[in-house]
Each structure stands twice: as C-alpha cells, then as structure tokens.
Motif scaffolding. Structure first.
Motif, mmCIF file in Angstrom:
data_model
loop_
_atom_site.group_PDB
_atom_site.id
_atom_site.type_symbol
_atom_site.label_atom_id
_atom_site.label_comp_id
_atom_site.label_asym_id
_atom_site.label_seq_id
_atom_site.Cartn_x
_atom_site.Cartn_y
_atom_site.Cartn_z
ATOM 1 N N HIS A 160 -49.003 17.452 -66.342
ATOM 2 C CA HIS A 160 -47.987 18.487 -66.178
ATOM 3 C C HIS A 160 -46.974 18.026 -65.139
ATOM 4 O O HIS A 160 -47.216 17.066 -64.396
ATOM 5 C CB HIS A 160 -48.607 19.831 -65.772
ATOM 6 N N ILE A 161 -45.852 18.705 -65.102
ATOM 7 C CA ILE A 161 -44.792 18.440 -64.131
ATOM 8 C C ILE A 161 -44.610 19.688 -63.289
ATOM 9 O O ILE A 161 -44.530 20.799 -63.815
ATOM 10 C CB ILE A 161 -43.457 18.100 -64.829
ATOM 11 N N HIS A 162 -44.551 19.502 -61.984
ATOM 12 C CA HIS A 162 -44.418 20.639 -61.068
ATOM 13 C C HIS A 162 -43.015 20.649 -60.459
ATOM 14 O O HIS A 162 -42.619 19.714 -59.761
ATOM 15 C CB HIS A 162 -45.473 20.532 -59.964
ATOM 16 N N PHE A 163 -42.264 21.703 -60.750
ATOM 17 C CA PHE A 163 -40.931 21.909 -60.190
ATOM 18 C C PHE A 163 -41.024 22.863 -59.008
ATOM 19 O O PHE A 163 -41.721 23.888 -59.077
ATOM 20 C CB PHE A 163 -39.987 22.536 -61.221
ATOM 21 N N PHE A 211 -36.377 28.776 -69.117
ATOM 22 C CA PHE A 211 -37.095 27.865 -70.013
ATOM 23 C C PHE A 211 -37.464 28.559 -71.318
ATOM 24 O O PHE A 211 -37.403 27.951 -72.392
ATOM 25 C CB PHE A 211 -38.354 27.328 -69.327
ATOM 26 N N ASN A 247 -44.774 26.287 -71.479
ATOM 27 C CA ASN A 247 -45.349 25.250 -72.330
ATOM 28 C C ASN A 247 -44.573 25.093 -73.627
ATOM 29 O O ASN A 247 -44.046 26.049 -74.187
ATOM 30 C CB ASN A 247 -46.810 25.610 -72.633
ATOM 31 N N ILE A 252 -46.412 19.730 -73.575
ATOM 32 C CA ILE A 252 -45.644 19.759 -72.326
ATOM 33 C C ILE A 252 -45.995 21.015 -71.545
ATOM 34 O O ILE A 252 -45.915 22.128 -72.072
ATOM 35 C CB ILE A 252 -44.130 19.744 -72.605
ATOM 36 N N TYR A 253 -46.367 20.833 -70.283
ATOM 37 C CA TYR A 253 -46.596 21.958 -69.385
ATOM 38 C C TYR A 253 -45.755 21.758 -68.129
ATOM 39 O O TYR A 253 -45.870 20.736 -67.458
ATOM 40 C CB TYR A 253 -48.073 22.081 -69.015
ATOM 41 N N PHE A 254 -44.906 22.742 -67.833
ATOM 42 C CA PHE A 254 -44.129 22.743 -66.605
ATOM 43 C C PHE A 254 -44.649 23.857 -65.707
ATOM 44 O O PHE A 254 -44.764 25.018 -66.122
ATOM 45 C CB PHE A 254 -42.643 22.974 -66.880
ATOM 46 N N LEU A 283 -43.829 25.954 -62.357
ATOM 47 C CA LEU A 283 -42.628 26.331 -61.615
ATOM 48 C C LEU A 283 -43.044 27.160 -60.404
ATOM 49 O O LEU A 283 -43.670 28.214 -60.565
ATOM 50 C CB LEU A 283 -41.676 27.136 -62.493
ATOM 51 N N VAL A 315 -38.080 18.166 -59.351
ATOM 52 C CA VAL A 315 -39.472 17.781 -59.560
ATOM 53 C C VAL A 315 -40.092 17.370 -58.226
ATOM 54 O O VAL A 315 -39.606 16.461 -57.552
ATOM 55 C CB VAL A 315 -39.569 16.625 -60.575
#
Length: 369
Positions: free
Chosen positions: A5-8, A20, A43, A47-49, A51, A72
């Motif tokens: 996952h990506i953490h914003f 989103f 999601n 892809i999982y973001f 926030l 990011v």
C-alpha cells in the motif's frame, strides 16, 4: 517485494478520500482515528491508498507537513518472511524506525516493521499471515480497532474498477544523489538497475535510472535534475527535499479511464497536435483503426514502444498535480502485447509537457525559443 500500500500524509483525510472516490473511481474501505491522527483507506483493484491527516499537533502527519507539502510519506512492501527480511536489512545498514510488531486476529495476523528510506520517506515491510477478509494496515501502533468503520461512509462507491495495480513509482532526488540512491535501493532492498534515460531540451534536463526488483518486477525509476531550472529541481524546491513525483496506475482500457476522469472534472497535461503528426513518422508500421486513433488523439494519450518490440505498445497520460503545490501527480498506463519497461519517446514527451506547465507558472523562461 511487491507494493502492499501507499501512505499519503494530507491536510484533510476525509476530503482526500472523497476526491479519490468521486474523481478517481476508487472505493472507500475503512476509516478510523487515534488520539492525534485520522486515517481512511481507499482501493481500486490491487491498489490500496492509506490517507492520514492530523487532528493534534503531535501527529506524525503534522510533523511531516511542517516540512513538506502533502504527498507520499511511506511505500509499504509485502514480504513473505519478515523476520528474515529485517535481519538482512539490519546487516545491510538499514535504519529501523519501528521494530517488528505482530497484531493477532481471530482470522490471521499482521506483522510489520518500518525502515528509513530516501529523504524523509519510509518503507513499511508487511507480512500477512492467514486470510484477512478486509486488508488491515499497520497505520499506527495506537490504532483503535473499535473505532474502525468499514464501508459505513455516505460516500458513493464506484461500480467499476478503473485501475488494476500500481505499475511503477517515481522518486526524485537531488542533483548528484542519483548514484547514491541507486546504490541504496540495490544494496538494501535488492532492486537492480535497468534502463537509463538522459533527457535534455533547450531549457532543462534530467537523468533517470529505472530500478526493478528481480523477483517481483516492482519498478522504481529514480530521477535527478541536470540543470538548475529542471522540473525535477522545481519539485525538490517546492517539496523541500526528495520525494515521490508520481505513481503510475495500470488500467486495462486507458481511453475509457481517461474519458471517465475528464467527465468527472479531472485535469490532465496538454499534448500538442504536432505530437500526433510526428507519431506516424516515428512508427509508421503500427496501424490503429480510425476510431481508435481518434480516441487516442481526443484523449491526448501518449503512445510509445521499444525498438526491439515495436508491436508492444505503451499508452500513457499524466494528470495535473493533485495537491495545491506543483509536486505529486498520477500517471495512467496501459501496456499492450506484453510491453515492458519504458519508451524514450513518451519519457521525452512527458518532460516537455511538464516544461510547458513550468512556463505557464512562470518558473521556466523560454529564452532560446
């Protein structure tokens, strides 16, 4: 290592979540809060973001945003044996930010640890054990499970999956730091150097080294500026340090994905008509149908290939920066007929398109044109 996952870190997690969902077609997954940080998850496909925004001054998000604009903060990688991975990372000199932790649930467990990456960015290493019906994320140690709300927002979720997975992530580093960043990702995380691009126009330039994980194929191009007015240098100045410039989202139908996003009000970079007149000269052997060519030009999609595989096409486009500052943006990409890597034509076209945006902002005088 695959992207988990990506953490914003953002100013308002709920507003960002709504963007989103409404603009990008993502689905809302879960929300929760600790004593200092609010977090929500969206999601699309794989892809999982994550926030997060601050609700108190001692939040790590608040600390990050005092140094950088929204963007990011962490790229999380999925691993199969976290204890072994962490042992190797320590031997290779990685700086541990948060030691290995295990969260047990009745349906499995989540193991995770965090190491310092380039600049102020971090990498979380995640091992998922058992079957998790809805993915759980190592957002914070003091995450309260009782506060988590799953699919209870009044935000409308998208009925269609616009994006399937993350194709690549691009990191910008300071001039002279490219060899050191390449060495770090190679020695610590086993990424291997692949393609190299050096782009120069009459006004500015960059150098890029594509890094690829040999087992998973995860791609991480790293850019450095080669001129003081380079768009990479502008990013570094506005971001106040190195960071993630953009994330490429893979789609099965880029024409439909862009058309839908445009209808929902998303802005993209502009491609001049001359690009398409020159494209036929560059690749005369590839024949699009009249309808497909019209759609490609109407949606301003870049088309590229590699010389050794001219039939394998890369179709790409790029959004305008999604935050107030001219830093982070998204790329949409469709790979046809097994297209691998990156094409220099699209790389240059993107660079020139961002140069035109620099001119509009008054950041790049076009003295030689």
């Amino acid at each position: 290592m695959r992207i988990d996952h990506i953490h914003f870190y953002v100013k308002d997690a709920l507003t960002c979540r709504d963007w989103f969902v409404q603009q990008m077609g993502f689905e809302f997954v879960a929300s929760g809060a600790s004593c200092h940080t609010r977090t929500t998850i969206v999601n699309s496909g794989a892809i999982y973001f994550v926030l997060s925004s601050a609700i108190a001054s001692n939040s790590p998000v608040a600390q990050f945003l005092r140094q950088h604009p929204p963007g990011v903060a962490d790229i999380a990688f999925k691993v199969t044996d976290l204890e072994w991975v962490m042992e190797r990372l320590l031997q290779r000199g990685a700086k541990v930010i948060q030691p290995l932790q295990t969260h047990n649930y009745e349906y499995g467990c989540l193991k995770w640890a965090k190491v310092a990456a380039w600049g102020d960015m971090t990498h979380t290493l995640v091992e998922r054990c058992g079957i998790l019906p809805i993915p759980d994320f190592p957002v914070q140690v003091d995450w309260l499970k009782s506060q988590v709300q799953r699919q209870t927002s009044n935000v409308n979720t998208s009925p269609t999956e616009a994006f399937t997975h993350i194709d690549h992530i691009v990191l910008n580093v300071a001039a002279g730091d490219l060899p050191k960043a390449v060495q770090w990702y190679q020695q610590v995380l086993d990424f291997q150097p692949q393609q190299v691009f050096t782009i120069h126009t009459e006004n500015s330039g960059l150098c890029s080294q594509v890094m690829v994980h040999p087992v998973t194929g995860t791609q991480l191009p790293i850019n450095e500026p080669t001129s003081a007015n380079s768009q990479i240098q502008e990013f570094l100045d506005v971001n106040r340090g190195p960071g993630i410039q953009h994330i490429a989202l893979a789609t099965r139908n880029i024409v439909n994905a862009i058309a839908q996003r445009r209808r929902q009000g998303m802005s993209f970079i502009n491609i001049p008509p001359t690009y398409y007149s020159q494209l036929g000269d560059r690749h005369p052997s590839y024949n699009f149908s009249a309808a497909e060519w019209e759609a490609i030009t109407q949606q301003q999609i870049l088309v590229d290939w590699q010389a050794q595989s001219p039939q394998a096409l890369l179709l790409q486009t790029f959004t305008q920066p999604i935050f107030a500052e001219p830093t982070f943006f998204f790329e949409f990409i469709e790979r046809r007929w097994g297209a691998q890597g990156f094409g220099e034509g699209n790389f240059r076209a993107l660079f020139e398109a961002i140069e035109r945006e620099q001119v509009k902002r008054g950041c790049l005088p076009m003295e030689k044109r």
